[in-house]
Write a protein that holds these residues in place. Structure first.
Motif, PDB file in Angstrom:
ATOM      1  N   ASN A   1      -1.273   0.836 -14.382  1.00 29.39           N
ATOM      2  CA  ASN A   1      -1.383   2.027 -13.527  1.00 29.39           C
ATOM      3  C   ASN A   1      -2.465   1.912 -12.449  1.00 29.39           C
ATOM      4  N   ASP A   2      -3.532   1.138 -12.723  1.00 29.70           N
ATOM      5  CA  ASP A   2      -4.647   1.055 -11.772  1.00 29.70           C
ATOM      6  C   ASP A   2      -4.517  -0.119 -10.801  1.00 29.70           C
TER       7      ASP A   2
ATOM      8  N   VAL B   1       0.863  -1.517  -8.127  1.00 28.92           N
ATOM      9  CA  VAL B   1       1.515  -0.397  -8.815  1.00 28.92           C
ATOM     10  C   VAL B   1       1.287   0.904  -8.035  1.00 28.92           C
ATOM     11  N   CYS B   2       0.069   1.084  -7.497  1.00 26.21           N
ATOM     12  CA  CYS B   2      -0.203   2.295  -6.682  1.00 26.21           C
ATOM     13  C   CYS B   2       0.747   2.313  -5.483  1.00 26.21           C
TER      14      CYS B   2
ATOM     15  N   MET C   1       0.820  -1.224   0.000  1.00 29.93           N
ATOM     16  CA  MET C   1       0.000   0.000   0.000  1.00 29.93           C
ATOM     17  C   MET C   1       0.844   1.259   0.000  1.00 29.93           C
ATOM     18  N   PRO C   2       0.251   2.380  -0.399  1.00 28.12           N
ATOM     19  CA  PRO C   2       0.970   3.654  -0.308  1.00 28.12           C
ATOM     20  C   PRO C   2       1.214   4.015   1.162  1.00 28.12           C
ATOM     21  N   PRO C   3       2.426   4.488   1.513  1.00 26.33           N
ATOM     22  CA  PRO C   3       2.741   4.802   2.911  1.00 26.33           C
ATOM     23  C   PRO C   3       1.823   5.858   3.523  1.00 26.33           C
ATOM     24  N   ALA C   4       1.347   6.832   2.710  1.00 31.11           N
ATOM     25  CA  ALA C   4       0.503   7.902   3.270  1.00 31.11           C
ATOM     26  C   ALA C   4      -0.806   7.332   3.823  1.00 31.11           C
ATOM     27  N   ILE C   5      -1.363   6.321   3.162  1.00 29.46           N
ATOM     28  CA  ILE C   5      -2.627   5.727   3.637  1.00 29.46           C
ATOM     29  C   ILE C   5      -2.383   4.978   4.948  1.00 29.46           C
ATOM     30  N   LEU C   6      -1.256   4.274   5.007  1.00 21.86           N
ATOM     31  CA  LEU C   6      -0.932   3.551   6.248  1.00 21.86           C
ATOM     32  C   LEU C   6      -0.755   4.528   7.410  1.00 21.86           C
ATOM     33  N   ASP C   7      -0.097   5.657   7.140  1.00 24.13           N
ATOM     34  CA  ASP C   7       0.098   6.660   8.204  1.00 24.13           C
ATOM     35  C   ASP C   7      -1.250   7.164   8.715  1.00 24.13           C
TER      36      ASP C   7
ATOM     37  N   ASP D   1       8.268  10.757  -4.718  1.00 27.45           N
ATOM     38  CA  ASP D   1       7.510  11.911  -5.217  1.00 27.45           C
ATOM     39  C   ASP D   1       7.017  11.636  -6.647  1.00 27.45           C
ATOM     40  N   LYS D   2       5.777  12.066  -6.936  1.00 29.09           N
ATOM     41  CA  LYS D   2       5.197  11.694  -8.245  1.00 29.09           C
ATOM     42  C   LYS D   2       5.943  12.292  -9.443  1.00 29.09           C
ATOM     43  N   SER D   3       6.738  13.350  -9.204  1.00 27.40           N
ATOM     44  CA  SER D   3       7.495  13.926 -10.323  1.00 27.40           C
ATOM     45  C   SER D   3       8.696  13.035 -10.707  1.00 27.40           C
ATOM     46  N   ARG D   4       9.005  12.044  -9.841  1.00 24.54           N
ATOM     47  CA  ARG D   4      10.198  11.210 -10.073  1.00 24.54           C
ATOM     48  C   ARG D   4       9.885   9.855 -10.693  1.00 24.54           C
TER      49      ARG D   4
END
Ligand code: F3S
Length: 284
Positions: free
Chosen positions: A125-126, A130-131, A79-85, A138-141
């Motif tokens: 992508n979905d 992959v998420c 999972m994305p770390p931000a959601i876990l936080d 960072d999404k720019s990277r």
């Protein structure tokens, strides 16, 4: 009729581990009246999802629907770390069932970003895996590329580092990695396709070429099962992607001498054996 089951069919190590952790969480917390949640289905297999839901596993589409102070099982996809936080801030207990192969892809993505590479993540992508990988940096990277045609709109970069969704095919990795040579002077490829996936795909490629009918069993929403069916179809046009024995049609087997069966990473062995039994019992 001769029926052969492909090597390495059925549950992979990561799925077995996730199911074991989810079942343990239910056993320990049902008695304490604590709710146990996942974000999305625990695995891409409707039968298993139904069984665990009857035991109390609650699958939600949005973390807003998770009660504070509950237990949350991270699926093998990670999972994305931000959601876990966010979940941790709401006093939820996190049971991390992320597959170690997926964790490795997270780690390598962060390292490539730290070393100054722009990351190309090859995959869908979905897809939740992959998420989870994409959100490590960072999404720019990072850019997600799913097919060679996507490179037409991808700008050149000084340094490109490649990682891959664990269940993709080697063929796709090779084609896109070669295409990226036109987009940079420095290309670093980390093959994060998991060994289990590669072995399973090799076995299907081999078996599908020497049977009359090839059956690939697993959820229609399972990426790895869909890839297996695609691989099989390249060798054998008589390939059928089925979810379970109920999808079998007798007509398929009328003139077949040999049938091959494989299952995706989320397909229980019982489902594969039930498919074989139903074919054996057909009166053709
Ligand atoms: Fe892990 Fe590979 Fe299974 S990444 S979840 S062992 S398909």
């Amino acid at each position: 009729m001769d029926i052969e089951i492909a090597d390495n069919s059925g549950y992979c190590f990561g799925v077995k581990r996730a199911l074991k952790l989810a079942r343990k969480a239910l056993d320990e917390n049902n008695a304490r009246h604590k709710k146990v949640y996942t974000l999305g289905s625990i695995i891409h297999n409707p039968g298993v999802v139904q069984e665990l839901s009857e035991k109390g596993l609650m699958s939600v589409k949005d973390i807003k629907d998770i009660e504070e102070g509950s237990v949350f099982v991270v699926r093998s996809h990670g999972m994305p770390p931000a959601i876990l936080d966010e979940l941790k801030k709401k006093n939820n207990i996190i049971i991390d069932a992320t597959c170690p192969f997926v964790k490795k892809a997270h780690k390598r993505t962060k390292k490539l970003a730290a070393d100054g590479f722009h990351i190309v993540l090859i995959g869908d992508n979905d897809h939740p895996e992959v998420c989870g990988i994409r959100e490590q940096v960072d999404k720019s990277r990072i850019s997600v590329i799913n097919k060679i045609e996507d490179l037409a709109s991808f700008d050149s970069k000084a340094k490109i580092g490649v990682v891959v969704q664990t269940t993709q095919t080697m063929e796709k990795l090779k084609v896109i990695a070669c295409g990226l040579l036109d987009k940079t002077r420095e290309l670093y490829v980390v093959n994060t396709i998991c060994d289990t996936t590669k072995n399973r795909q090799d076995a299907v490629r081999e078996l599908s070429g020497r049977v009359d009918i090839m059956l690939v069993a697993g959820g229609k929403n399972s990426a790895n099962t869909t890839h297996l069916a695609d691989i099989s179809r390249q060798k054998n046009p008589n390939t059928f992607h089925i979810e379970n024995k109920d999808d079998l049609l007798e007509d398929w087997f009328k003139n077949a001498g040999k049938v091959g069966i494989s299952g995706g990473a989320s397909t229980p062995e019982e489902d594969i054996l039930a498919i074989r039994k139903k074919i054996e019992d057909m009166e053709l």
